[in-house]
Design an enzyme around this catalytic site. Structure first.
Site, PDB file in Angstrom:
ATOM      1  N   GLY A  91       0.801  -1.213   0.000  1.00 44.93           N
ATOM      2  CA  GLY A  91       0.000   0.000   0.000  1.00 44.93           C
ATOM      3  C   GLY A  91       0.835   1.265   0.000  1.00 44.93           C
ATOM      4  O   GLY A  91       1.887   1.357  -0.643  1.00 44.93           O
ATOM      5  N   SER A  92       0.399   2.242   0.769  1.00 46.48           N
ATOM      6  CA  SER A  92       1.008   3.578   0.712  1.00 46.48           C
ATOM      7  C   SER A  92       2.420   3.653   1.269  1.00 46.48           C
ATOM      8  O   SER A  92       3.076   4.697   1.139  1.00 46.48           O
ATOM      9  CB  SER A  92       0.115   4.588   1.441  1.00 46.48           C
ATOM     10  OG  SER A  92      -1.116   4.731   0.759  1.00 46.48           O
ATOM     11  N   THR A  93       2.915   2.565   1.894  1.00 45.42           N
ATOM     12  CA  THR A  93       4.322   2.592   2.333  1.00 45.42           C
ATOM     13  C   THR A  93       5.269   2.655   1.137  1.00 45.42           C
ATOM     14  O   THR A  93       6.463   2.923   1.304  1.00 45.42           O
ATOM     15  CB  THR A  93       4.662   1.355   3.189  1.00 45.42           C
ATOM     16  OG1 THR A  93       4.392   0.170   2.436  1.00 45.42           O
ATOM     17  CG2 THR A  93       3.849   1.340   4.472  1.00 45.42           C
TER      18      THR A  93
END
Length: 555
Positions: free
Chosen positions: A290-292
């Site tokens: 995801g957004s990592t």
């Protein structure tokens, strides 16, 4: 008459003695070799000298696994048969039922071939009380041998890293399996003289000396391991999550200081077959991060020289289409800088940036950072991660990759990629073993470019960022949230998420990299900022204080 009977008895006695003497002389001369062999067969034994398995220690010498000597009871069913009274006594001493003991005492091979068995364990790894009770019986045919039993003082706290051994003291999981040859050593041999009850009379000679296994020092710091385990377990219980993992890495050395998972297991106790808690989730399980991934998209943007942290991206009206796919933010963020896009985790801004870059730009940065790259710690079942291999000439594939979909990585691999940011652009291999010398480094990013990304990641923990709960009073935190929907049956499920937070502290001069993954939080706190970030904060704060790291908070 009396004298006659007396004379007959004397003559008979003398004749018997002469006969016995003659028989002894005959056997001693003609059957000497045979009798010697038979005597040795009944009293001389070749015994195995068990090799003491090496201990597993943490980086400060604290014991994580140790072999202790124990007694095991055995018999020779082909030569010894217990009476019913002895059978009940032995069963009572060994805490077995008579039926269990009778099954073990069957003189016929279990294959049904009719071959007699000359060795059968009655019970292995006796407790002290069992061993004393059985030895006190002094029953003919009941023998004992010294073996080793593995003991794990940290129990479930370090189970997934340390692993466990089988009843034969061979590695089954974790470090015990990965370094079994080094830990196990080699057994020795000796010839001994024993009486008919199996008691040692004399050691005749040593054939081969046992070579004890080598001790192994891990990179783990047991203090930090306990700390991380406590906080992760509490979070899973509080959030009713399916599972969770946490990895803590020393930035300077690349050593894993803590690696914990939930659920866990106690290696000192037998495991239920198929118990899911045996998996070292931090190493074996992969998720879409995801957004990592967004900091690496930002890094690719900076490397292109077309973007700076203050470059403005128009995200109005809060969504846009790429083919049939609608990419959207929770709200219309209007015009936002690159730094603001990371702080607010804007899907729209990051996707638009990726579409302006060269097709392979984001993938290239992720590859150099180590995301989804095989780490090579040696731990069993280590996942290699994957990129979808989708055609990056298609805009939709580049767009979803930029915010962490279309690839999978384990918590350990995410830690490896964030370590590359914490080192200022140096790829430093991760190790679960304590290092005695500096690892080989390889610069993969420009230090100033990476510093710009780390500075931008501090905005994530600001009051208006996506993870203010990761902020610490004494230390600056640079990190990124992630909230990824899970795939079920080839489709994403809105009700099931993986919540992540990956970051480094202190941000001004990183000492630690931490990655927290919460799988399927069962409460309304499904986002990385609400679910994983608080765990990061509690562990990071206490860890830095234990390590004596000076504060770097801005006045």
């Amino acid at each position: 008459m009396t004298l006659f009977r007396h004379g007959v008895l004397v003559v008979a006695f003398v004749a018997a003695m002469i006969g016995l003497a003659a028989r002894v002389i005959y056997l001693g001369v003609n059957e000497r070799e045979f009798l010697s062999q038979q005597g040795e067969a009944r009293s001389v034994r070749t015994e195995t000298i068990a090799a003491h398995r090496g201990a597993i220690l943490d980086r400060h010498g604290e014991i994580l696994a140790l072999s202790t000597p124990v007694q095991s009871a055995w018999t020779d069913p082909s030569r010894h048969q217990f009476t019913s009274t002895e059978l009940r006594a032995v069963a009572r001493a060994l805490n077995l039922s008579v039926a269990e003991l009778e099954e073990k005492l069957s003189p016929v091979d279990s294959s049904g071939s009719g071959r007699g068995r000359e060795f059968a364990y009655l019970k292995r790894r006796l407790s002290d009380a069992e061993a004393k009770a059985a030895q006190k019986l002094d029953i003919d045919g009941l023998f004992f041998r010294t073996e080793y039993r593995r003991f794990y003082p940290a129990a479930e706290v370090a189970a997934h890293v340390v692993g466990k051994t089988s009843i034969d003291d061979l590695g089954l999981e974790g470090i015990e399996l990965a370094f079994n040859t080094q830990l196990n050593g080699e057994p020795g041999r000796r010839r001994v003289l024993k009486d008919r009850r199996g008691r040692l009379i004399d050691v005749l000679d040593f054939g081969e000396q046992a070579r004890f296994g080598d001790d192994l020092a891990l990179a783990l710091d047991l203090r930090l391991q306990y700390l991380a385990y406590r906080e992760l377990k509490a979070a899973v219980q509080d959030q009713r999550a399916a599972s969770a993992a946490l990895v803590m890495v020393d930035v300077e050395t690349g050593e894993v200081l803590a690696m914990v998972n939930q659920p866990s297991y106690n290696p000192n106790e037998p495991l239920r077959p198929g118990y899911a808690g045996q998996r070292n989730i931090a190493v074996t399980d992969t998720f879409e991060p995801g957004s990592t991934v967004k900091p690496f998209t930002a890094l690719a943007a900076l490397e292109s020289n077309a973007y700076r942290p203050d470059t403005v991206i128009d995200t109005s009206p809060g969504y846009f289409r790429v083919g049939t796919k609608l990419i959207q933010d929770p709200v219309d963020r209007g015009s936002i800088t690159l730094a603001g896009a990371l702080a607010k985790s804007s899907q729209v801004a990051i996707a638009k940036i990726a579409l302006e870059l060269a097709p392979e730009a984001v993938l290239d940065v992720l590859t150099r950072a180590g995301m989804a790259r095989f780490v090579g710690t040696g731990l069993p079942g280590e996942a290699s991660g994957r990129f979808s291999g989708a055609d990056l000439s298609k805009p939709i594939n580049r767009a979803v990759l930029s915010y962490g979909y279309g690839l999978s990585a384990s918590p350990l691999q995410i830690a490896q990629s964030y370590l590359t940011l914490a080192t200022g652009g140096i790829h430093r291999p991760i190790s679960v073993l304590k290092r005695t010398q500096a690892p080989p480094d390889q610069r993969v990013f420009d230090a100033r470019t990476v510093r710009s990304v780390v500075d931008m990641l501090e905005g994530v923990t600001a009051p208006d960022g996506t993870a203010p709960q990761a902020a610490l009073p004494r230390y600056r935190v640079a990190g990124k949230t992630g909230t990824a929907r899970k795939l079920r049956g080839g489709a994403y499920v809105d009700e099931q998420h993986v919540a992540l937070f990956a970051g480094m502290v202190p941000a001004s001069d990183p000492k630690l990299v931490l990655v927290v993954v919460i799988d399927e939080p069962g409460t309304l706190r499904t986002s990385g900022g609400a679910s994983a970030a608080p765990v990061f904060a509690r562990v990071a704060d206490q860890a830095l204080k234990l390590l004596g790291a000076p504060g770097d908070a801005r006045g």
